[in-house]
Design a protein around this motif. Structure first.
Motif, PDB file in Angstrom:
ATOM      1  N   VAL A 133       0.796  -1.287   0.128  1.00 56.90           N
ATOM      2  CA  VAL A 133      -0.056  -0.073  -0.117  1.00 56.90           C
ATOM      3  C   VAL A 133       0.822   1.146   0.084  1.00 56.90           C
ATOM      4  CG1 VAL A 133      -1.634   1.284   1.255  1.00 56.90           C
ATOM      5  CG2 VAL A 133      -1.820  -1.276   1.286  1.00 56.90           C
ATOM      6  N   ILE A 134       0.724   2.060  -0.987  1.00 53.35           N
ATOM      7  CA  ILE A 134       1.635   3.395  -1.061  1.00 53.35           C
ATOM      8  C   ILE A 134       0.642   4.587  -0.768  1.00 53.35           C
ATOM      9  CG2 ILE A 134       2.720   4.829  -2.628  1.00 53.35           C
ATOM     10  CD1 ILE A 134       3.569   2.616  -4.224  1.00 53.35           C
ATOM     11  N   ASP A 151       7.750 -11.063  -3.088  1.00 54.67           N
ATOM     12  CA  ASP A 151       6.996 -11.651  -2.243  1.00 54.67           C
ATOM     13  C   ASP A 151       5.568 -10.574  -2.621  1.00 54.67           C
ATOM     14  OD1 ASP A 151       8.180  -9.445  -0.927  1.00 54.67           O
ATOM     15  OD2 ASP A 151       7.064  -9.974   0.948  1.00 54.67           O
ATOM     16  N   VAL A 152       5.786  -9.323  -2.755  1.00 52.13           N
ATOM     17  CA  VAL A 152       4.781  -8.389  -3.198  1.00 52.13           C
ATOM     18  C   VAL A 152       3.914  -8.811  -4.524  1.00 52.13           C
ATOM     19  CG1 VAL A 152       4.169  -5.946  -3.532  1.00 52.13           C
ATOM     20  CG2 VAL A 152       5.675  -6.925  -1.816  1.00 52.13           C
ATOM     21  N   LYS A 153       2.790  -8.967  -4.649  1.00 52.78           N
ATOM     22  CA  LYS A 153       2.010  -9.365  -5.838  1.00 52.78           C
ATOM     23  C   LYS A 153       1.236  -8.362  -6.380  1.00 52.78           C
ATOM     24  CE  LYS A 153       2.864 -14.026  -6.049  1.00 52.78           C
ATOM     25  NZ  LYS A 153       3.742 -14.498  -7.174  1.00 52.78           N
ATOM     26  N   ILE A 154       0.577  -7.427  -5.274  1.00 52.81           N
ATOM     27  CA  ILE A 154      -0.318  -6.469  -5.676  1.00 52.81           C
ATOM     28  C   ILE A 154       0.008  -5.014  -4.872  1.00 52.81           C
ATOM     29  CG2 ILE A 154      -2.850  -5.513  -5.222  1.00 52.81           C
ATOM     30  CD1 ILE A 154      -3.211  -8.817  -4.737  1.00 52.81           C
ATOM     31  N   ILE A 155      -0.140  -3.920  -5.757  1.00 57.86           N
ATOM     32  CA  ILE A 155      -0.029  -2.624  -5.177  1.00 57.86           C
ATOM     33  C   ILE A 155      -1.229  -2.019  -5.435  1.00 57.86           C
ATOM     34  CG2 ILE A 155       1.531  -0.532  -5.332  1.00 57.86           C
ATOM     35  CD1 ILE A 155       3.708  -2.325  -6.754  1.00 57.86           C
ATOM     36  N   SER A 156      -1.669  -1.280  -4.212  1.00 51.69           N
ATOM     37  CA  SER A 156      -2.507  -0.351  -3.950  1.00 51.69           C
ATOM     38  C   SER A 156      -2.269   1.055  -3.750  1.00 51.69           C
ATOM     39  CB  SER A 156      -3.701  -0.881  -2.937  1.00 51.69           C
ATOM     40  OG  SER A 156      -4.638  -0.079  -2.857  1.00 51.69           O
ATOM     41  N   MET A 157      -3.017   1.871  -4.710  1.00 49.50           N
ATOM     42  CA  MET A 157      -2.309   3.315  -4.637  1.00 49.50           C
ATOM     43  C   MET A 157      -3.679   4.282  -4.620  1.00 49.50           C
ATOM     44  SD  MET A 157       0.585   3.505  -7.427  1.00 49.50           S
ATOM     45  CE  MET A 157       1.105   5.332  -7.223  1.00 49.50           C
ATOM     46  N   SER A 158      -4.258   4.770  -3.678  1.00 48.02           N
ATOM     47  CA  SER A 158      -5.314   5.640  -3.631  1.00 48.02           C
ATOM     48  C   SER A 158      -4.906   7.004  -3.453  1.00 48.02           C
ATOM     49  CB  SER A 158      -6.209   5.173  -2.379  1.00 48.02           C
ATOM     50  OG  SER A 158      -6.968   4.033  -2.437  1.00 48.02           O
ATOM     51  N   VAL A 159      -4.000   7.568  -4.029  1.00 48.57           N
ATOM     52  CA  VAL A 159      -3.159   8.842  -4.391  1.00 48.57           C
ATOM     53  C   VAL A 159      -3.116   9.018  -5.770  1.00 48.57           C
ATOM     54  CG1 VAL A 159      -2.010   8.483  -1.922  1.00 48.57           C
ATOM     55  CG2 VAL A 159      -0.848   7.799  -4.224  1.00 48.57           C
ATOM     56  N   VAL A 178       5.941   3.622 -11.847  1.00 43.51           N
ATOM     57  CA  VAL A 178       4.813   2.795 -12.391  1.00 43.51           C
ATOM     58  C   VAL A 178       5.332   1.760 -13.309  1.00 43.51           C
ATOM     59  CG1 VAL A 178       2.638   2.420 -13.181  1.00 43.51           C
ATOM     60  CG2 VAL A 178       3.100   4.091 -11.467  1.00 43.51           C
ATOM     61  N   LYS A 179       6.170   2.169 -14.281  1.00 46.36           N
ATOM     62  CA  LYS A 179       6.467   1.179 -15.352  1.00 46.36           C
ATOM     63  C   LYS A 179       7.352   0.062 -14.850  1.00 46.36           C
ATOM     64  CE  LYS A 179       5.340   4.543 -19.263  1.00 46.36           C
ATOM     65  NZ  LYS A 179       5.845   4.962 -20.429  1.00 46.36           N
ATOM     66  N   TYR A 180       8.306   0.712 -13.902  1.00 44.36           N
ATOM     67  CA  TYR A 180       9.477  -0.220 -13.375  1.00 44.36           C
ATOM     68  C   TYR A 180       8.691  -1.260 -12.716  1.00 44.36           C
ATOM     69  CZ  TYR A 180      13.223  -1.813 -10.549  1.00 44.36           C
ATOM     70  OH  TYR A 180      14.334  -2.754  -9.685  1.00 44.36           O
ATOM     71  N   ALA A 181       7.715  -1.039 -11.725  1.00 42.13           N
ATOM     72  CA  ALA A 181       6.927  -2.016 -10.934  1.00 42.13           C
ATOM     73  C   ALA A 181       6.010  -2.941 -11.620  1.00 42.13           C
ATOM     74  CB  ALA A 181       6.125  -1.336  -9.740  1.00 42.13           C
ATOM     75  N   TYR A 182       5.451  -2.357 -12.896  1.00 36.21           N
ATOM     76  CA  TYR A 182       4.571  -3.230 -13.796  1.00 36.21           C
ATOM     77  C   TYR A 182       5.620  -4.264 -14.505  1.00 36.21           C
ATOM     78  CZ  TYR A 182       1.482  -4.338 -17.546  1.00 36.21           C
ATOM     79  OH  TYR A 182       0.706  -4.928 -18.514  1.00 36.21           O
ATOM     80  N   ASN A 183       6.832  -3.890 -14.670  1.00 39.11           N
ATOM     81  CA  ASN A 183       7.826  -4.819 -15.504  1.00 39.11           C
ATOM     82  C   ASN A 183       8.166  -5.737 -14.602  1.00 39.11           C
ATOM     83  OD1 ASN A 183       9.686  -4.978 -17.883  1.00 39.11           O
ATOM     84  ND2 ASN A 183      11.455  -5.023 -16.307  1.00 39.11           N
ATOM     85  N   ARG A 184       8.040  -5.696 -13.331  1.00 35.72           N
ATOM     86  CA  ARG A 184       8.293  -6.759 -12.462  1.00 35.72           C
ATOM     87  C   ARG A 184       7.059  -7.467 -12.078  1.00 35.72           C
ATOM     88  NH1 ARG A 184      13.095  -4.586 -12.495  1.00 35.72           N
ATOM     89  NH2 ARG A 184      14.764  -5.489 -11.282  1.00 35.72           N
ATOM     90  N   GLY A 185       6.039  -7.536 -12.707  1.00 36.58           N
ATOM     91  CA  GLY A 185       4.949  -8.245 -12.567  1.00 36.58           C
ATOM     92  C   GLY A 185       3.887  -7.922 -11.659  1.00 36.58           C
ATOM     93  N   LYS A 186       3.806  -6.728 -11.299  1.00 41.80           N
ATOM     94  CA  LYS A 186       2.997  -6.279  -9.992  1.00 41.80           C
ATOM     95  C   LYS A 186       1.724  -5.939 -10.659  1.00 41.80           C
ATOM     96  CE  LYS A 186       6.579  -6.785  -7.775  1.00 41.80           C
ATOM     97  NZ  LYS A 186       6.955  -8.180  -6.898  1.00 41.80           N
ATOM     98  N   LEU A 187       0.705  -6.293  -9.999  1.00 40.98           N
ATOM     99  CA  LEU A 187      -0.803  -5.923 -10.349  1.00 40.98           C
ATOM    100  C   LEU A 187      -1.069  -4.549  -9.330  1.00 40.98           C
ATOM    101  CD1 LEU A 187      -3.521  -6.181 -11.794  1.00 40.98           C
ATOM    102  CD2 LEU A 187      -4.038  -7.871  -9.861  1.00 40.98           C
ATOM    103  N   ILE A 188      -1.083  -3.348 -10.262  1.00 41.06           N
ATOM    104  CA  ILE A 188      -1.152  -2.208  -9.666  1.00 41.06           C
ATOM    105  C   ILE A 188      -2.418  -1.430  -9.747  1.00 41.06           C
ATOM    106  CG2 ILE A 188      -0.254   0.200  -9.318  1.00 41.06           C
ATOM    107  CD1 ILE A 188       2.339  -1.067 -11.140  1.00 41.06           C
ATOM    108  N   PHE A 189      -3.355  -1.410  -8.421  1.00 40.34           N
ATOM    109  CA  PHE A 189      -4.549  -0.940  -8.742  1.00 40.34           C
ATOM    110  C   PHE A 189      -4.245   0.729  -8.237  1.00 40.34           C
ATOM    111  CE2 PHE A 189      -5.486  -5.170  -7.730  1.00 40.34           C
ATOM    112  CZ  PHE A 189      -6.395  -5.467  -8.741  1.00 40.34           C
ATOM    113  N   ALA A 190      -5.124   1.684  -8.932  1.00 41.82           N
ATOM    114  CA  ALA A 190      -5.012   3.209  -8.675  1.00 41.82           C
ATOM    115  C   ALA A 190      -6.323   3.930  -8.668  1.00 41.82           C
ATOM    116  CB  ALA A 190      -4.053   3.943  -9.745  1.00 41.82           C
TER     117      ALA A 190
END
Length: 509
Positions: free
Chosen positions: A229-230, A341-349, A362-374
């Motif tokens: 969670v960011i 170990d982190v699969k999902i990132i949640s950003m309510s900002v 964002v592109k860096y984290a996405y490139n590492r397979g993260k599912l990013i919700f905003a």
């Protein structure tokens, strides 16, 4: 340090705050009309003139980008913002580097040399900070000619005045309205109609029932999945997100970790990290919505109450208008991207327009397979016609917004919608004083209400954790496709509400 706030932001908001103003030397400003502001000139602009230019862009295009601004607009904004320019460099789409690159190091060196020559400084006197992963450098610039020279320099992807924080996005008519920008410390007395009690004495928000979340718990509770969670951090006064994270029926093996990447300083070169603890309340609410324990103390439970949680205090509030907030979010994305170990990132900002170093991260984290919700954006009901905000507007993120419990799809009073939205969450009573979902409060023993596209995003991230825990070998794409297939508008995608409401019980089958 922020001293002025603008337009209600209970979620990743479209509204911008003002921060501490610099003392600007007299560059010889002039009275300019709106049309003149769009033309190249040597004129140094006031904050009011810069904001007028930005307003004009929103009015005419529905968006704004520093790439389109005349050099003197960019220069003026940089000078007002601590003389800071953030430079994205490298080839097109080259947001980050996976390994040491002599070519990229040479480009970075060229940028410093350009500034040194144009500003009349020795190279050692140039003040800058170079990112160690992203192809980004923050550098001090005082001259208009330096801006023009940098724009003409090869391998420059963007120039942005990342220290400029004086913009207030106005409603269609009338003045801007001041608010707390998503921060709240007060608990609330919950109405009995807004929750149900489940074993061992935990409260289930009425909003969970609209997505069959409790039914999904018979098949998945999020165990083994780590959600990042960011946001504004976790409250040191809420033990359910600390020492009592495994309370009640939540498994003893799950973990909660807290970090801080936000620097509380008016100076962009400062390294005075402010710690992981929430001083706003927003981050605590989002983390609780995702992962609060299934407790035995009559307090709200989270969607994925057995999931692990990693919290980053990257911002002071939900509006990314401050340089240190932008850098904080960028650094948090990199850190979470590097964790296997982190699969999902949640950003309510968020922010009304794209921010280069956050976009690259964002592109860096996405490139590492993260599912990013905003979050799609939350503001006042007379400004929610503005588009989906950044970073929810990116293709690498999954944009979420909130709706009411009315029949069909009815935009919540403060939520943004648009073509980038993937999912919706029911989070507001339509005809009962607009009450929202329930969650843990900031202080021990407190409960609270929370709404907007912020809580919609956190709820969706929690549902994704349920799905991934049921299918731990799945990829990000498989999890996202399952969420889509379980939403009630699928295979149709509405232009404002995406695939609509996810049925969590169907999603974990």
């Amino acid at each position: 340090m922020k001293t002025q706030l603008s337009l209600l932001a209970l979620a990743a908001t479209i509204i911008i705050t003002s921060c501490q103003k610099d003392e600007i030397q007299n560059y010889g400003t002039f009275d300019l009309n709106v049309e003149t502001l769009s033309q190249e000139s040597d004129t140094f602009l006031t904050i009011e003139q810069i904001n007028t230019y930005i307003d004009k862009s929103f009015s005419e295009k529905g968006s704004f980008s520093w790439d389109d601004a005349p050099a003197n607009v960019l220069w003026s904004a940089a000078v007002h913002g601590h003389e800071l320019i953030t430079v994205g460099y490298g080839g097109e789409g080259e947001s980050f580097r996976e390994a040491k690159s002599t070519r990229l190091e040479n480009i970075q060196d060229d940028i410093v040399n350009v500034v040194s020559a144009s500003e009349g400084l020795t190279k050692s006197a140039v003040k800058y900070i170079a990112d160690d992963v992203l192809n980004v450098i923050d550098i001090q610039v005082t001259s208009l000619e330096t801006i023009r020279t940098l724009r003409a320099t090869p391998d420059i992807r963007y120039l942005e005045p990342n220290g400029y924080s004086f913009y207030e996005l106005k409603p269609a008519q009338g003045p801007a309205v001041k608010s707390s920008s998503g921060c709240n410390f007060d608990g609330a007395n919950l109405l009995a109609a807004d929750y149900r009690t489940v074993a061992p004495n935990a409260l289930v928000s009425w909003t969970f029932d609209r997505h069959n979340i409790e039914q999904a718990w018979s098949l998945s509770t999020g165990a083994g999945i780590t959600v990042g969670v960011i946001d504004t951090g976790l409250s040191a006064s809420q033990p359910k997100l600390g020492s009592e994270f495994t309370d009640g029926f939540s498994i003893n093996s799950r973990t909660v970790q807290k970090y801080g990447t936000f620097i509380d300083s008016p100076w962009w070169w400062s390294n005075n990290y402010d710690g992981p603890n929430d001083k706003c309340g927003h981050g605590t609410s989002m983390a609780a919505t995702i992962a609060a324990p299934r407790n035995d103390e009559n307090m709200p439970v989270g969607v994925a109450y057995d999931s692990n949680l990693v919290s980053y205090r990257a911002t002071e509030d939900v509006v990314l208008n401050d340089y240190h907030e932008r850098k904080g979010v960028s650094d948090a994305l990199k850190a979470l991207g590097n964790r296997s170990d982190v699969k999902i990132i949640s950003m309510s900002v968020g922010y009304p327009w794209s921010i280069g170093n956050v976009r690259d991260a964002v592109k860096y984290a996405y490139n590492r397979g993260k599912l990013i919700f905003a979050a799609g954006g939350t503001s006042l009901n007379f400004t929610n016609w503005y588009p989906v905000i950044f970073p929810a507007s990116m293709s690498e993120t999954v944009a979420v917004t909130g709706i009411t419990d009315a029949m069909g799809y009815n935009q919540c009073d403060t939520c943004h919608d648009g073509s980038q939205i993937e999912f919706t969450v029911v989070m507001e009573r339509d005809n009962d004083n607009g009450r929202t979902g329930v969650t843990l409060g900031f202080y021990d023993g407190d409960n609270d209400y929370v709404g907007g596209s912020s809580v919609a995003t956190a709820t969706t991230a929690g549902i994704a954790a349920l799905v991934w825990a049921k299918h731990p070998s799945w990829s990000r794409t498989q999890v996202l496709n399952k969420l889509r297939q379980s939403a009630d508008l699928y295979p149709y995608k509405d232009n404002n509400y995406g695939y609509g409401n996810i049925d969590a019980n169907l999603a974990v089958q």
